[in-house]
Design an enzyme around this catalytic site. Structure first.
Site, PDB file in Angstrom:
ATOM      1  N   LYS A  33      11.386   9.293  26.834  1.00  0.00           N
ATOM      2  CA  LYS A  33      12.275   9.737  25.761  1.00  0.00           C
ATOM      3  C   LYS A  33      13.655   9.184  26.042  1.00  0.00           C
ATOM      4  O   LYS A  33      13.987   8.904  27.195  1.00  0.00           O
ATOM      5  CB  LYS A  33      12.337  11.273  25.721  1.00  0.00           C
ATOM      6  CG  LYS A  33      12.782  11.846  24.395  1.00  0.00           C
ATOM      7  CD  LYS A  33      11.637  11.927  23.419  1.00  0.00           C
ATOM      8  CE  LYS A  33      12.069  12.501  22.085  1.00  0.00           C
ATOM      9  NZ  LYS A  33      10.892  12.860  21.277  1.00  0.00           N
ATOM     10  N   ASP A  88      13.469   9.884  16.429  1.00  0.00           N
ATOM     11  CA  ASP A  88      13.425  11.329  16.686  1.00  0.00           C
ATOM     12  C   ASP A  88      14.603  11.921  15.900  1.00  0.00           C
ATOM     13  O   ASP A  88      14.986  11.348  14.878  1.00  0.00           O
ATOM     14  CB  ASP A  88      13.496  11.598  18.206  1.00  0.00           C
ATOM     15  CG  ASP A  88      13.250  13.064  18.550  1.00  0.00           C
ATOM     16  OD1 ASP A  88      12.116  13.532  18.381  1.00  0.00           O
ATOM     17  OD2 ASP A  88      14.199  13.763  18.964  1.00  0.00           O
TER      18      ASP A  88
HETATM   19  P1  NAD Z   1      15.435  14.922  11.622  1.00  0.00           P
HETATM   20  O1  NAD Z   1      16.686  14.398  12.184  1.00  0.00           O
HETATM   21  O2  NAD Z   1      14.738  14.136  10.588  1.00  0.00           O
HETATM   22  O3  NAD Z   1      15.674  16.393  11.038  1.00  0.00           O
HETATM   23  C1  NAD Z   1      16.207  17.431  11.790  1.00  0.00           C
HETATM   24  C2  NAD Z   1      16.370  18.623  10.877  1.00  0.00           C
HETATM   25  O4  NAD Z   1      16.748  19.752  11.666  1.00  0.00           O
HETATM   26  C3  NAD Z   1      17.462  18.439   9.834  1.00  0.00           C
HETATM   27  O5  NAD Z   1      17.045  19.041   8.621  1.00  0.00           O
HETATM   28  C4  NAD Z   1      18.636  19.202  10.419  1.00  0.00           C
HETATM   29  O6  NAD Z   1      19.538  19.670   9.446  1.00  0.00           O
HETATM   30  C5  NAD Z   1      17.893  20.356  11.074  1.00  0.00           C
HETATM   31  N1  NAD Z   1      18.693  21.001  12.125  1.00  0.00           N
HETATM   32  C6  NAD Z   1      19.447  20.436  13.080  1.00  0.00           C
HETATM   33  N2  NAD Z   1      20.034  21.385  13.827  1.00  0.00           N
HETATM   34  C7  NAD Z   1      19.617  22.579  13.338  1.00  0.00           C
HETATM   35  C8  NAD Z   1      19.851  23.919  13.670  1.00  0.00           C
HETATM   36  N3  NAD Z   1      20.666  24.243  14.681  1.00  0.00           N
HETATM   37  N4  NAD Z   1      19.235  24.901  12.939  1.00  0.00           N
HETATM   38  C9  NAD Z   1      18.421  24.565  11.929  1.00  0.00           C
HETATM   39  N5  NAD Z   1      18.161  23.308  11.549  1.00  0.00           N
HETATM   40  C10 NAD Z   1      18.747  22.331  12.241  1.00  0.00           C
HETATM   41  O7  NAD Z   1      14.480  15.198  12.891  1.00  0.00           O
HETATM   42  P2  NAD Z   1      12.896  15.278  12.897  1.00  0.00           P
HETATM   43  O8  NAD Z   1      12.386  13.939  13.198  1.00  0.00           O
HETATM   44  O9  NAD Z   1      12.429  16.012  11.693  1.00  0.00           O
HETATM   45  O10 NAD Z   1      12.654  16.152  14.213  1.00  0.00           O
HETATM   46  C11 NAD Z   1      12.573  17.578  14.179  1.00  0.00           C
HETATM   47  C12 NAD Z   1      11.849  18.067  15.412  1.00  0.00           C
HETATM   48  O11 NAD Z   1      10.541  17.514  15.443  1.00  0.00           O
HETATM   49  C13 NAD Z   1      12.483  17.653  16.746  1.00  0.00           C
HETATM   50  O12 NAD Z   1      12.255  18.653  17.700  1.00  0.00           O
HETATM   51  C14 NAD Z   1      11.722  16.406  17.119  1.00  0.00           C
HETATM   52  O13 NAD Z   1      11.769  16.137  18.512  1.00  0.00           O
HETATM   53  C15 NAD Z   1      10.337  16.809  16.668  1.00  0.00           C
HETATM   54  N6  NAD Z   1       9.408  15.696  16.446  1.00  0.00           N
HETATM   55  C16 NAD Z   1       9.707  14.694  15.601  1.00  0.00           C
HETATM   56  C17 NAD Z   1       8.787  13.687  15.396  1.00  0.00           C
HETATM   57  C18 NAD Z   1       9.026  12.573  14.412  1.00  0.00           C
HETATM   58  O14 NAD Z   1       8.085  11.792  14.194  1.00  0.00           O
HETATM   59  N7  NAD Z   1      10.155  12.465  13.780  1.00  0.00           N
HETATM   60  C19 NAD Z   1       7.575  13.690  16.085  1.00  0.00           C
HETATM   61  C20 NAD Z   1       7.291  14.748  16.939  1.00  0.00           C
HETATM   62  C21 NAD Z   1       8.237  15.744  17.103  1.00  0.00           C
END
Ligand code: NAD
Length: 419
Positions: A102, A142
């Site tokens: 990561k 991410d």
């Molecule tokens: P993203 O940047 O697309 O979206 C993040 C979202 O979380 C946004 O809507 C943001 O406003 C919200 N957010 C941020 N801080 C916040 C808070 N304090 N309270 C509430 N909402 C909040 O990110 P993503 O890719 O959707 O990732 C979200 C989670 O999923 C992370 O933990 C990431 O590690 C995990 N994840 C993502 C992927 C991927 O393919 N993108 C894969 C596996 C896991």
């Protein structure tokens, strides 16, 4: 408790239950490599700012290092180490031949112009170029990184190595070698897990209520898929707050995203609108969302959403942890005591890395699959993994997270032994 401490606690619990080899347990407590780099960027106002970047390569016994890049003001080494460790477990839970890594940069990317963001990304790529590569370590998007950012990495890395190297990252735009279905893959993987669980525990399919925290790549797609399949989405949120309608009326994620994008301002590469721009819903806080009386609670934002302080107030029956580290060990203990079912991150959100793996395979073969091919293969992997973990849970009389770890650690142990 820090995220990495939480990760080690989860490892220790599973290792004890399955009798993991001592030497392998010791080795898995530490990452293989930690890279920390300074990233000077000439800002639009003429000053120079130096950002901090990281890449942690945790373990590659089962294949090249794999894991996303996060741009967030609170990103730090402890968090990246935990996220890298969870990638090792996740790739193994779903049986894809990759290790875990990561990376990230401590930055609020929404405060940068497009040019500043591009320069930051290119400087970062230069600094980590010797450590990444299609056979070594393959980053991906991410939190607050996206296909646009992946394009800059491909371009910069390809310039450095002197040939086009799309397989150096996944999550690229389709035009640059991205895979059909990658953008929605994490949400779709979680959706398959929910569908299979509903079937497994013979839950009535009528009026199943869902609250989703986080409306980014993961939160948006899982909400949209559930909504289309007839689940009742009653609450959604993002970093600025949440919206709620007890009966799920009009809570169509597609329309909410449209409003968010229409109302929201664009800052650099980001839309800084919010679900709260949808004024016809009751406004709630993120904490209130986490305490709603729903069938499924889906944390899909950041780690530690459910923690020792708020877990006692959770009323949801089932938690589908789409955010990495969304439930701390203290929270998990309290939730399990109250007989809540937790579908852990390393299983629920593994659809993303699974299709990232498909993207990498397609890049190496320079042969591209249809969306139908991708989704059929993804569905099979998610359902098989879910059922394997479920059987281990029954066998060891444990929870789904520990069962996922046991499933993953058995494969990692075998690979490490053979090597
Ligand atoms: P993203 O940047 O697309 O979206 C993040 C979202 O979380 C946004 O809507 C943001 O406003 C919200 N957010 C941020 N801080 C916040 C808070 N304090 N309270 C509430 N909402 C909040 O990110 P993503 O890719 O959707 O990732 C979200 C989670 O999923 C992370 O933990 C990431 O590690 C995990 N994840 C993502 C992927 C991927 O393919 N993108 C894969 C596996 C896991």
């Amino acid at each position: 408790m820090s995220p990495f401490h939480s990760a080690l606690k989860q490892l220790t619990k599973a290792a004890a239950l399955m009798n993991l080899d001592d030497a392998i347990f010791e080795k898995l407590k530490k990452p293989d490599t930690i890279l920390q780099v300074s990233l000077p960027v000439k800002m639009d106002n003429g000053t120079t700012k130096v950002f901090e970047g990281y890449r942690v390569q945790y373990n590659n016994a089962r294949g090249p290092y794999k894991g996303g890049l996060r741009y967030h003001p609170k990103t730090n080494l402890n968090e990246i180490k935990a996220l890298a460790f969870w990638m090792v477990i996740k790739c193994s839970v779903v049986g894809i031949p990759m290790g875990g890594a990561k990376g990230g940069i401590t930055v609020d990317p929404k405060k940068l112009s497009s040019r500043e963001l591009e320069e930051l990304t290119r400087v970062f790529t230069k600094k980590i170029a010797a450590f990444i590569g299609p056979d070594k370590d393959i980053p991906a998007p991410d939190v607050y990184t996206n296909p646009r950012i992946m394009s800059w990495i491909v371009d910069e890395y390809s310039n450095i190595v002197g040939h086009n190297a799309p397989a150096v990252v996944t999550g690229k735009p389709i035009e640059l070698g991205g895979s059909a279905g990658r953008i929605e893959a994490t949400g779709l993987g979680g959706f398959y897990i929910i569908q299979e669980l509903v079937h497994k525990i013979k839950m009535s399919k009528k009026n199943i209520t869902v609250a989703v925290q986080g409306f980014g790549n993961v939160g948006y797609y899982i909400a949209e898929l559930l909504y289309k399949a007839g689940y009742k989405i009653v609450a959604l949120s993002d970093s600025q707050g949440g919206i709620y309608n007890k009966n799920g009326l009009d809570m169509n994620p597609v329309n909410i995203m449209k409003t968010k994008e229409n109302e929201g301002k664009i800052s650099g590469c980001y839309c800084i609108g919010t679900v709260c721009d949808c004024e016809n819903f009751k406004q709630i806080t993120n904490e209130q969302l986490l305490q709603l009386d729903v069938d499924f609670l889906v944390p899909a934002a950041l780690e530690e959403a459910l923690n020792g302080k708020n877990a006692g107030k959770v009323k949801a029956k089932i938690i589908v942890e789409m955010a990495n580290g969304g439930v701390t060990p203290e929270a998990e203990k309290k939730l399990l005591q109250k007989n809540k079912l937790i579908m852990p991150d390393v299983l629920s959100n593994a659809g993303g890395v699974t299709v990232s793996y498909f993207e990498w395979v397609q890049n190496l073969q320079n042969y591209y699959w249809t969306l139908e091919d991708v989704n059929t293969k993804l569905k099979k992997i998610m359902l098989d993994s879910f059922n394997q973990v479920w059987n281990i849970k029954e066998k060891y009389r444990t929870d789904m997270r520990t069962a996922s770890f046991i499933s993953a650690l058995a494969r990692i142990q075998e690979a490490m032994r053979l090597r």
